[in-house]
Structures are given as C-alpha cells and as structure tokens.
Design an enzyme around this catalytic site. Structure first.
Site, PDB file in Angstrom:
ATOM      1  N   CYS A   9      31.341 -27.268  -6.719  1.00 36.12           N
ATOM      2  CA  CYS A   9      30.310 -28.287  -6.874  1.00 36.12           C
ATOM      3  C   CYS A   9      29.354 -27.831  -7.967  1.00 36.12           C
ATOM      4  O   CYS A   9      29.349 -26.647  -8.331  1.00 36.12           O
ATOM      5  CB  CYS A   9      29.569 -28.547  -5.562  1.00 36.12           C
ATOM      6  SG  CYS A   9      28.634 -27.125  -4.935  1.00 36.12           S
ATOM      7  N   CYS A 128      11.897 -17.476 -24.331  1.00 35.04           N
ATOM      8  CA  CYS A 128      11.656 -16.046 -24.523  1.00 35.04           C
ATOM      9  C   CYS A 128      10.655 -15.573 -23.474  1.00 35.04           C
ATOM     10  O   CYS A 128      10.038 -16.394 -22.795  1.00 35.04           O
ATOM     11  CB  CYS A 128      11.149 -15.759 -25.938  1.00 35.04           C
ATOM     12  SG  CYS A 128       9.479 -16.372 -26.273  1.00 35.04           S
TER      13      CYS A 128
END
Length: 576
Positions: A9, A128
């Site tokens: 799934c 980041c």
C-alpha cells in the site's frame, strides 16, 4: 497448491500488514502453501526468493500501489486491489487463483529508466537542515536547469518557514519524474509508484545538469519500505550526517526563539530576571526554562525519528530528556538519539511476531522496549561519563586563557569557511549551537561571525577588483554581500565552484582571523542565526562594537587577498 503473495500500500503500514496476515491465514485454511512478501516500512521482511517464485503455481498481488512484476514473467499472476481482500479473504483468494493469467513481457510493470528526450513534467523537493540557504538555492538551480533542458518543473521548498510552492496531487499524478534533493528526511508516501531519484542539495546546486542526467537514468518507482541498491548504498554512507542534521534542523527554532527571549530579558538588566513576577523573569522562563529545556530532547527525538521513523520518536525524546537531566548536554543528546533510533530500528527488523500482531509493534512494542533500553543505557552507562566531559568542557571554555580562546576561534573559523555549508561547516555550527544549552555563548559568536566572512569577503573582492570579474560575477558579489549579512555562508558557493583553489584559502584566512578576534574580545551571542540583523535585538550580541570589528577585519582579509590573487593569476595567464 503453492502460491506466492505480495501485499503493498502507499504508506506501507496498516493495509499491507493486515492484508498479509489475512491472506496467509486464508491460505492455511485452504491447505495451500504460501510465501508472503509484505512491502512495509515497519517490517523488515525479505522479498520472495527466486526459488520461491519458481516453485509457486500462482503469484497473487494485493496492492493499491505499483509493484515491480518483472520477476514474474511467465508465471500465472493475479493483481487485485488490496481493499477487496478484507471482506471474505478466503473467497477472494480462491477467485484470484482461478483468474490468474500468465504474465507476458508487454504486461509487466517495472523500474524502467525515464527517457531523457522530449518535454518531461518533473516535480522536486528541496530541503536542508537550516531551511535557509541550500533549500532555495538548490530549488532555483533545478528550476533554471530544468527549463534550459526543455522540461516543465515545479519545486517544493521545505524551508525554515514550512513548505512553499507545495506540490498538489495533480502535479504528482502528471509528473514523469520526481527528484528529491534533501539533506534531511522528507515524507515520500505521496510519490508511491512514481519514478523517484534522491540526491543532496549540494549536488543539485553545484552539479545540476549531472544530477538531471542521473535522475533520468537511475530513477526507480518508489515503493514504501523499498529502495534500490544504489540508493541504499548512498544513504548508508551519508546516514549519520543526515540523521544528525534532521535533529539539528528541528532543534534550531527552539534555539533561536529561546536565545532571543533570554536576550530580551537582559534589556531590563543582566540580573532583572531574578525578581519573580517581572516581565524579565517571564522572558527568562520562556527562553531558558522552556525553549532551551526542549532543545536536547527535540534534537535526540528527531535524530531517532530520522533513523527509525515514528517508532523511534518517543525513545529519542525520552533519551534526550535524560541527557538533559543528567547534565550530559548536547553530546549526550546526540548519543541518545542514535542509541534510541538504532535500538528501535533493530527491534523493528529483528523481532518476529505473528502476522496478526505486527500492527502492535510501532505503537506499543517498539516504543516500550526501545525506551527502556535507551533510558537504562543513558542512566547507567552514558549519562555519568558524558556529564563529566560536558562539565569539564564547559568549565574549560568559560575559563580558558586568551591563547586557548584564540586557537579555538581559529579552528572554528576555518571549519566554517572550508566547505561553505557542507558537513565540516555544519559540524562547527552544531558545536556552537549545542553549547548554548550549557550557557556557553562565546563559541556560537565566533561561529556566526566566521560564517559571514566568505560571502562578505568575496562581495568586497568584486568591488575592489571590478575589472577582474565578469558582469555576472559582480552581480553575484552583490547578492553574496546581502547573504553574508544574513549569515548565509552558501552565498560564496558560486565563486568557490569556479575557483576553489584560491577562494577557499582566502575565505579560511579571513574566517580564522574573525573567529580568533571574536574569542579574544569575549564576544557572546544569544541566538544561533540572523547575522548582523541580530544587532537589532538589545543584548543579543555583546560587545557589539568589537564584534563588528572582528567581522570587518576578516572581510577585508578575504576580500583583499582574493582580489590580489585573482589579479595575479590572470596576469600570469595573459603573460603566458
């Protein structure tokens, strides 16, 4: 009958696990031999072996996401929606076996490389640790290069203020390729079945065209709980750094908010917070008593989360709280995060339970066992020694002489300027931020001051030696100056990418001088980010004037030295 079963799934959690258990029980009721492959993030179950596939009379796939069927060519295969098997599983299994048809080459779904030619629709995510510089610079590089190559591209940025330019379900459905340029963990469930390529923000920024080429050649359909050998190898090499940066990125908002609240409390006097009921006391409680108290638990919690996903979060938070309460500080918090994360991951992979009980592992068994293990290790093994180390280090930093302070400043300054936002830069930054929790503010001041030098110095160089820089470089110099004022070291990357052998030494020289002067002046910084704009907050930086002198000195050294070296190098080239 001998059958092979695959369940999958998009999230790889509930439906996949439940369906696997139901189908296995139904097969037993029919006296069939069944080998089950459950594609899940929570269960480290090996895929079907070549022998198991060869011996299977029928392969039954219950999934509502893409499953690689290339290994089943020539076998009788049935593919059905995973939700259909929940009502009358035994009947569904019998019908599936009857309706299975031989899989031909033309009908397989597999991980085929995306074609590089033609106009492609691409979606991407950049993220980041700090969510400030690399996130947006990498996004801009991807957008510009993608358009230059003739592709349609949309980039979602996961910065410090949350997700911007968010990808819609329609964007993802229409996409031919997904690029994930991230140095921290980002959720990928919504990309199930899409060709996906992972890289770092650094590579996306510096080697953008190369990464596009790699993406088209190496992208694999994403499936929950699965990764290609190449991706797994790359993630293994960068895992520790990535996990640490995930923790740091979630900790930073607490450090910023807490540090500035403490600085504001000093507006009313350095010791005004000692008077209960005053605004200064309230600000100190918010900053020091609450925000800073959560720093280490959040750091440890999200390191563990990055390693083991949600089951690792609770053990990590508990381990971080123990590190804080035992005085182990940020070093103890980092250790607690890795201990909790890998403990939770080990339990998830090694503890075997009946299929019907697997759903209990992530919400009950893993958090309990991992928390017990992490807590006992922190109390009886790690806490004491690390606490002693932190106490000794804090004492040394608070009472060190001028020579040691200058030396530390030089080291931190060089680290901040060496790789311009890379791992060494982040290591120095993490060191400074971590010490804020121990009320040690001088290293953080040196770290931020030195981190501002590369973009400021190179911006100055483009002004001093205009004739030696192209028009585009002079414009980049102006942008770098603004970024430098904001403490965004990455503003120097365009220059370093073109001329690393001269840019980096010049930056390190200026950064070392600034770090040394900052430590010599005894400068203290209450907030870990913001650049010179932090000066707008009273008492956030002390002494402010000498701190500016340190930054100015380093900027001049970097700017003048690079302007001179670049001029000298070009003169030689002309003479030759």
């Amino acid at each position: 009958m001998n059958i092979a079963i695959i369940t999958a799934c998009p999230s790889g959690v509930a439906n996949s696990i439940i369906a696997a258990g139901l189908l296995e029980q139904a097969a037993k009721s029919l006296n069939w031999t069944a080998n089950v492959e459950c594609q899940s993030e929570l269960i480290a179950q090996p895929p079907l072996t070549a022998q198991q596939i060869e011996q299977a009379d029928v392969v039954i796939i219950a999934a509502n996401t893409t499953v690689d069927t290339s290994r089943f060519i020539g076998k009788k295969v049935y593919q059905g929606d995973i939700s259909a098997c929940f009502n009358d599983t035994q009947k569904w299994l019998e019908e599936a076996a009857q309706q299975a048809t031989t899989l031909a080459q033309v009908n397989i779904t597999t991980a085929t490389p995306v074609s590089l030619s033609g106009n492609k629709k691409i979606v991407a995510i950049t993220a980041c640790p700090t969510g400030v510089a690399h996130t947006f610079m990498a996004a801009e590089a991807l957008e510009e290069t993608g358009k230059k190559l003739g592709h349609q591209i949309k980039v979602e940025t996961r910065g410090s203020v949350g997700a911007k330019n968010q990808l819609t379900d329609q964007d993802i459905a229409d996409a031919d390729l997904v690029i994930i340029a991230a140095d921290i963990e980002v959720p990928l469930d919504r990309f199930a079945g899409k060709p996906l390529y992972k890289t770092s923000t650094g590579l996306a920024l510096k080697k953008t065209e190369q990464e596009f080429t790699h993406a088209f050649a190496q992208a694999q359909p994403y499936q929950a709980g699965q990764s290609s050998a190449t991706t797994a190898s790359r993630e293994e090499k960068t895992g520790v750094y990535k996990h640490l940066m995930t923790g740091v990125s979630h900790m930073l908002p607490l450090v910023v908010a807490g540090g500035l609240c403490i600085a504001l409390s000093f507006v009313f006097g350095i010791k005004a917070f000692e008077q209960e009921g005053t605004l200064a006391a309230a600000l100190m409680t918010i900053g020091g008593g609450s925000a800073f108290a959560l720093m280490i638990p959040v750091l440890a919690g999200f390191i563990a989360f990055s390693i083991a996903d949600r089951p690792g979060l609770a053990p990590g938070l508990i381990g971080g709280m123990l590190a804080s309460s035992t005085g182990a500080g940020f070093i103890g918090g980092i250790l607690a995060g890795f201990i909790a994360g890998y403990a939770a991951k080990f339990i998830a992979e090694k503890l075997k339970l009946p299929q019907s009980m697997e759903a209990l592992k992530p919400i009950l068994i893993i958090p309990l066992l991992a928390s017990l293990f992490t807590g006992l290790v922190m109390i009886y093994i790690v806490g004491g020694p690390v606490s002693s180390i932190m106490a000794a280090m804090t004492e040394f930093l608070n009472n060190m002489g001028s020579a040691n302070a200058v030396l530390l400043g030089i080291i931190l300054g060089c680290m901040m300027c060496f790789d311009l936002g890379g791992p060494i830069n982040k290591a120095a930054y993490t060191f400074g931020v971590g010490l804020l929790a121990s009320q040690t503010y001088m290293p953080m001041a040196a770290v931020m001051a030195a981190g501002m030098i590369p973009p400021l110095g190179l911006g100055l160089a483009t002004f001093l030696a205009k004739s030696k820089f192209e028009a585009s470089e002079r414009e980049a110099g102006k942008a770098a100056t603004v970024l430098g004022l904001c403490f965004i070291t990455e503003g120097a990357i365009p220059f370093a990418a073109k001329d690393p052998m001269r840019v980096i030494p010049c930056c390190m020289a200026g950064g070392a001088l600034t770090g040394a002067l900052s430590m010599l002046f005894g400068a203290k910084l209450m907030a870990p980010h913001g650049g010179l704009f932090v000066l707008l907050i009273p008492n956030a930086i002390t002494p402010a004037l000498l701190y500016l002198v340190a930054i100015l000195a380093g900027t001049v050294v970097t700017g003048v030295s690079y302007a001179f070296l670049k001029n000298k190098a070009e003169s030689k080239a002309v003479a030759a």
